[in-house]
Design a protein around this motif. Sequence first.
Motif, PDB file in Angstrom:
ATOM      1  N   MET A  24      66.799  51.245  38.216  1.00 32.71           N
ATOM      2  CA  MET A  24      66.094  51.904  37.117  1.00 32.71           C
ATOM      3  C   MET A  24      64.799  51.151  36.810  1.00 32.71           C
ATOM      4  SD  MET A  24      67.605  52.731  33.371  1.00 32.71           S
ATOM      5  CE  MET A  24      66.587  53.475  32.159  1.00 32.71           C
ATOM      6  N   ARG A  25      63.704  51.868  36.645  1.00 28.16           N
ATOM      7  CA  ARG A  25      62.435  51.219  36.362  1.00 28.16           C
ATOM      8  C   ARG A  25      62.341  50.831  34.891  1.00 28.16           C
ATOM      9  NH1 ARG A  25      58.580  56.486  36.923  1.00 28.16           N
ATOM     10  NH2 ARG A  25      59.772  57.747  35.489  1.00 28.16           N
ATOM     11  N   ASP A  26      61.497  49.839  34.623  1.00 28.05           N
ATOM     12  CA  ASP A  26      61.274  49.436  33.239  1.00 28.05           C
ATOM     13  C   ASP A  26      60.571  50.557  32.500  1.00 28.05           C
ATOM     14  OD1 ASP A  26      60.360  46.084  34.220  1.00 28.05           O
ATOM     15  OD2 ASP A  26      62.310  46.909  33.715  1.00 28.05           O
ATOM     16  N   CYS A  27      60.881  50.694  31.215  1.00 24.59           N
ATOM     17  CA  CYS A  27      60.187  51.699  30.417  1.00 24.59           C
ATOM     18  C   CYS A  27      60.150  51.255  28.965  1.00 24.59           C
ATOM     19  CB  CYS A  27      60.827  53.065  30.571  1.00 24.59           C
ATOM     20  SG  CYS A  27      62.469  53.207  29.905  1.00 24.59           S
ATOM     21  N   LEU A  28      59.523  52.069  28.159  1.00 21.78           N
ATOM     22  CA  LEU A  28      59.358  51.825  26.739  1.00 21.78           C
ATOM     23  C   LEU A  28      60.658  51.302  26.107  1.00 21.78           C
ATOM     24  CD1 LEU A  28      57.726  54.289  24.302  1.00 21.78           C
ATOM     25  CD2 LEU A  28      60.094  53.677  23.973  1.00 21.78           C
ATOM     26  N   THR A  29      60.525  50.334  25.209  1.00 18.59           N
ATOM     27  CA  THR A  29      61.683  49.837  24.466  1.00 18.59           C
ATOM     28  C   THR A  29      61.426  50.037  22.978  1.00 18.59           C
ATOM     29  OG1 THR A  29      60.757  47.599  24.483  1.00 18.59           O
ATOM     30  CG2 THR A  29      62.400  48.108  26.161  1.00 18.59           C
ATOM     31  N   MET A  88      55.511  49.076  25.053  1.00 13.95           N
ATOM     32  CA  MET A  88      55.334  49.790  26.308  1.00 13.95           C
ATOM     33  C   MET A  88      55.154  48.811  27.461  1.00 13.95           C
ATOM     34  SD  MET A  88      52.782  52.889  25.188  1.00 13.95           S
ATOM     35  CE  MET A  88      51.752  52.013  24.014  1.00 13.95           C
ATOM     36  N   THR A  89      55.528  49.262  28.639  1.00 14.29           N
ATOM     37  CA  THR A  89      55.253  48.482  29.838  1.00 14.29           C
ATOM     38  C   THR A  89      53.740  48.528  30.083  1.00 14.29           C
ATOM     39  OG1 THR A  89      55.427  50.356  31.343  1.00 14.29           O
ATOM     40  CG2 THR A  89      57.477  49.156  30.850  1.00 14.29           C
ATOM     41  N   THR A  90      53.252  47.684  30.964  1.00 13.66           N
ATOM     42  CA  THR A  90      51.834  47.691  31.311  1.00 13.66           C
ATOM     43  C   THR A  90      51.425  49.053  31.852  1.00 13.66           C
ATOM     44  OG1 THR A  90      51.931  45.331  31.785  1.00 13.66           O
ATOM     45  CG2 THR A  90      50.060  46.556  32.710  1.00 13.66           C
ATOM     46  N   GLU A  91      52.249  49.631  32.700  1.00 13.97           N
ATOM     47  CA  GLU A  91      51.963  50.949  33.260  1.00 13.97           C
ATOM     48  C   GLU A  91      51.852  51.997  32.147  1.00 13.97           C
ATOM     49  OE1 GLU A  91      53.803  53.868  36.693  1.00 13.97           O
ATOM     50  OE2 GLU A  91      55.214  52.826  35.372  1.00 13.97           O
ATOM     51  N   GLU A  92      52.774  51.962  31.190  1.00 22.37           N
ATOM     52  CA  GLU A  92      52.744  52.916  30.086  1.00 22.37           C
ATOM     53  C   GLU A  92      51.537  52.684  29.174  1.00 22.37           C
ATOM     54  OE1 GLU A  92      57.537  53.744  29.745  1.00 22.37           O
ATOM     55  OE2 GLU A  92      56.641  52.098  28.623  1.00 22.37           O
ATOM     56  N   GLN A  93      51.210  51.426  28.911  1.00 17.20           N
ATOM     57  CA  GLN A  93      50.047  51.124  28.076  1.00 17.20           C
ATOM     58  C   GLN A  93      48.773  51.646  28.724  1.00 17.20           C
ATOM     59  OE1 GLN A  93      49.931  49.751  24.802  1.00 17.20           O
ATOM     60  NE2 GLN A  93      47.947  50.711  25.099  1.00 17.20           N
ATOM     61  N   ASN A  94      48.654  51.452  30.035  1.00 18.35           N
ATOM     62  CA  ASN A  94      47.482  51.980  30.750  1.00 18.35           C
ATOM     63  C   ASN A  94      47.433  53.505  30.649  1.00 18.35           C
ATOM     64  OD1 ASN A  94      46.638  49.420  31.469  1.00 18.35           O
ATOM     65  ND2 ASN A  94      47.686  49.474  33.448  1.00 18.35           N
ATOM     66  N   ALA A  95      48.590  54.145  30.787  1.00 16.16           N
ATOM     67  CA  ALA A  95      48.664  55.611  30.667  1.00 16.16           C
ATOM     68  C   ALA A  95      48.333  56.049  29.245  1.00 16.16           C
ATOM     69  CB  ALA A  95      50.046  56.103  31.079  1.00 16.16           C
ATOM     70  N   ALA A  96      48.832  55.314  28.245  1.00 15.30           N
ATOM     71  CA  ALA A  96      48.584  55.652  26.839  1.00 15.30           C
ATOM     72  C   ALA A  96      47.104  55.530  26.483  1.00 15.30           C
ATOM     73  CB  ALA A  96      49.419  54.769  25.926  1.00 15.30           C
ATOM     74  N   ASN A  97      46.387  54.643  27.162  1.00 18.68           N
ATOM     75  CA  ASN A  97      44.952  54.503  26.922  1.00 18.68           C
ATOM     76  C   ASN A  97      44.180  55.732  27.411  1.00 18.68           C
ATOM     77  OD1 ASN A  97      45.272  52.008  25.731  1.00 18.68           O
ATOM     78  ND2 ASN A  97      44.935  50.884  27.629  1.00 18.68           N
ATOM     79  N   PHE A 134      54.103  60.449  28.152  1.00 23.57           N
ATOM     80  CA  PHE A 134      52.988  59.854  28.886  1.00 23.57           C
ATOM     81  C   PHE A 134      52.520  60.895  29.885  1.00 23.57           C
ATOM     82  CE2 PHE A 134      55.665  56.405  27.424  1.00 23.57           C
ATOM     83  CZ  PHE A 134      54.747  55.579  26.803  1.00 23.57           C
ATOM     84  N   LEU A 135      51.439  61.576  29.571  1.00 24.65           N
ATOM     85  CA  LEU A 135      51.013  62.740  30.331  1.00 24.65           C
ATOM     86  C   LEU A 135      50.549  62.402  31.742  1.00 24.65           C
ATOM     87  CD1 LEU A 135      49.107  64.503  27.432  1.00 24.65           C
ATOM     88  CD2 LEU A 135      51.483  64.802  28.118  1.00 24.65           C
ATOM     89  N   THR A 136      50.032  61.194  31.954  1.00 27.74           N
ATOM     90  CA  THR A 136      49.525  60.834  33.281  1.00 27.74           C
ATOM     91  C   THR A 136      50.575  60.159  34.158  1.00 27.74           C
ATOM     92  OG1 THR A 136      48.660  58.711  32.515  1.00 27.74           O
ATOM     93  CG2 THR A 136      47.162  60.609  32.428  1.00 27.74           C
ATOM     94  N   LEU A 137      51.783  60.033  33.653  1.00 27.42           N
ATOM     95  CA  LEU A 137      52.873  59.426  34.439  1.00 27.42           C
ATOM     96  C   LEU A 137      53.891  60.501  34.817  1.00 27.42           C
ATOM     97  CD1 LEU A 137      53.505  56.081  32.515  1.00 27.42           C
ATOM     98  CD2 LEU A 137      52.242  56.422  34.638  1.00 27.42           C
ATOM     99  N   GLY A 138      53.409  61.612  35.313  1.00 25.58           N
ATOM    100  CA  GLY A 138      54.325  62.697  35.674  1.00 25.58           C
ATOM    101  C   GLY A 138      55.043  63.249  34.463  1.00 25.58           C
ATOM    102  N   ASP A 139      54.362  63.213  33.300  1.00 29.24           N
ATOM    103  CA  ASP A 139      54.926  63.698  32.037  1.00 29.24           C
ATOM    104  C   ASP A 139      56.241  62.988  31.690  1.00 29.24           C
ATOM    105  OD1 ASP A 139      54.836  65.111  29.699  1.00 29.24           O
ATOM    106  OD2 ASP A 139      55.768  66.900  30.514  1.00 29.24           O
ATOM    107  N   ARG A 140      56.250  61.664  31.854  1.00 27.97           N
ATOM    108  CA  ARG A 140      57.422  60.856  31.475  1.00 27.97           C
ATOM    109  C   ARG A 140      57.652  60.991  29.978  1.00 27.97           C
ATOM    110  NH1 ARG A 140      57.231  54.528  32.524  1.00 27.97           N
ATOM    111  NH2 ARG A 140      56.911  55.279  34.631  1.00 27.97           N
ATOM    112  N   ARG A 141      58.917  61.257  29.592  1.00 29.24           N
ATOM    113  CA  ARG A 141      59.286  61.439  28.187  1.00 29.24           C
ATOM    114  C   ARG A 141      60.398  60.466  27.815  1.00 29.24           C
ATOM    115  NH1 ARG A 141      58.691  67.620  26.922  1.00 29.24           N
ATOM    116  NH2 ARG A 141      57.345  68.214  28.614  1.00 29.24           N
ATOM    117  N   ILE A 142      60.244  59.836  26.658  1.00 27.76           N
ATOM    118  CA  ILE A 142      61.272  58.956  26.119  1.00 27.76           C
ATOM    119  C   ILE A 142      61.536  59.414  24.692  1.00 27.76           C
ATOM    120  CG2 ILE A 142      61.887  56.585  25.545  1.00 27.76           C
ATOM    121  CD1 ILE A 142      59.202  56.771  27.941  1.00 27.76           C
ATOM    122  N   SER A 143      62.806  59.675  24.344  1.00 27.94           N
ATOM    123  CA  SER A 143      63.142  60.267  23.047  1.00 27.94           C
ATOM    124  C   SER A 143      64.140  59.418  22.276  1.00 27.94           C
ATOM    125  CB  SER A 143      63.771  61.649  23.245  1.00 27.94           C
ATOM    126  OG  SER A 143      62.894  62.499  23.911  1.00 27.94           O
TER     127      SER A 143
END
Length: 133
Positions: A1-6, A31-40, A108-117
Amino acid sequence: MRDCLTWTKYPDPVTRVWNGSTVALKWDYNMTTEEQNAANIAIHRVWDRGNESHLEFVASKVFISGLSVAYAEDFAPQITISRSEKATLIINEVDKEDEGVYKFTVRFLTLGDRRISRNFSLEVRGEITVKGW
């Protein structure tokens, strides 16, 4: 499992409030670095209520680089989003109609629409009053 938002903060699984009160429901996360970059580039925060078979849109907060932040608040002015905090939903003059399961989703729209709920239930206590009386 990949790291994701906590999640670092969120409402209790069952949040009890008094009828007629105002409640600020706060979420926070790292957020992970990848998510932070996507969030920007683009991030979409969405609040819904109901169950999976019937979700009702409550509000959203969207950031798209170069376009700033856009808010959608279908129940304003009773239910609004904090302008100063990352992910806070404010319900004014809570009543029985506000009771139910709420779902907060980070997309995260640029990460294949990754959703965390994260879900929670709002329970209203105290006398039921009719608005306008």
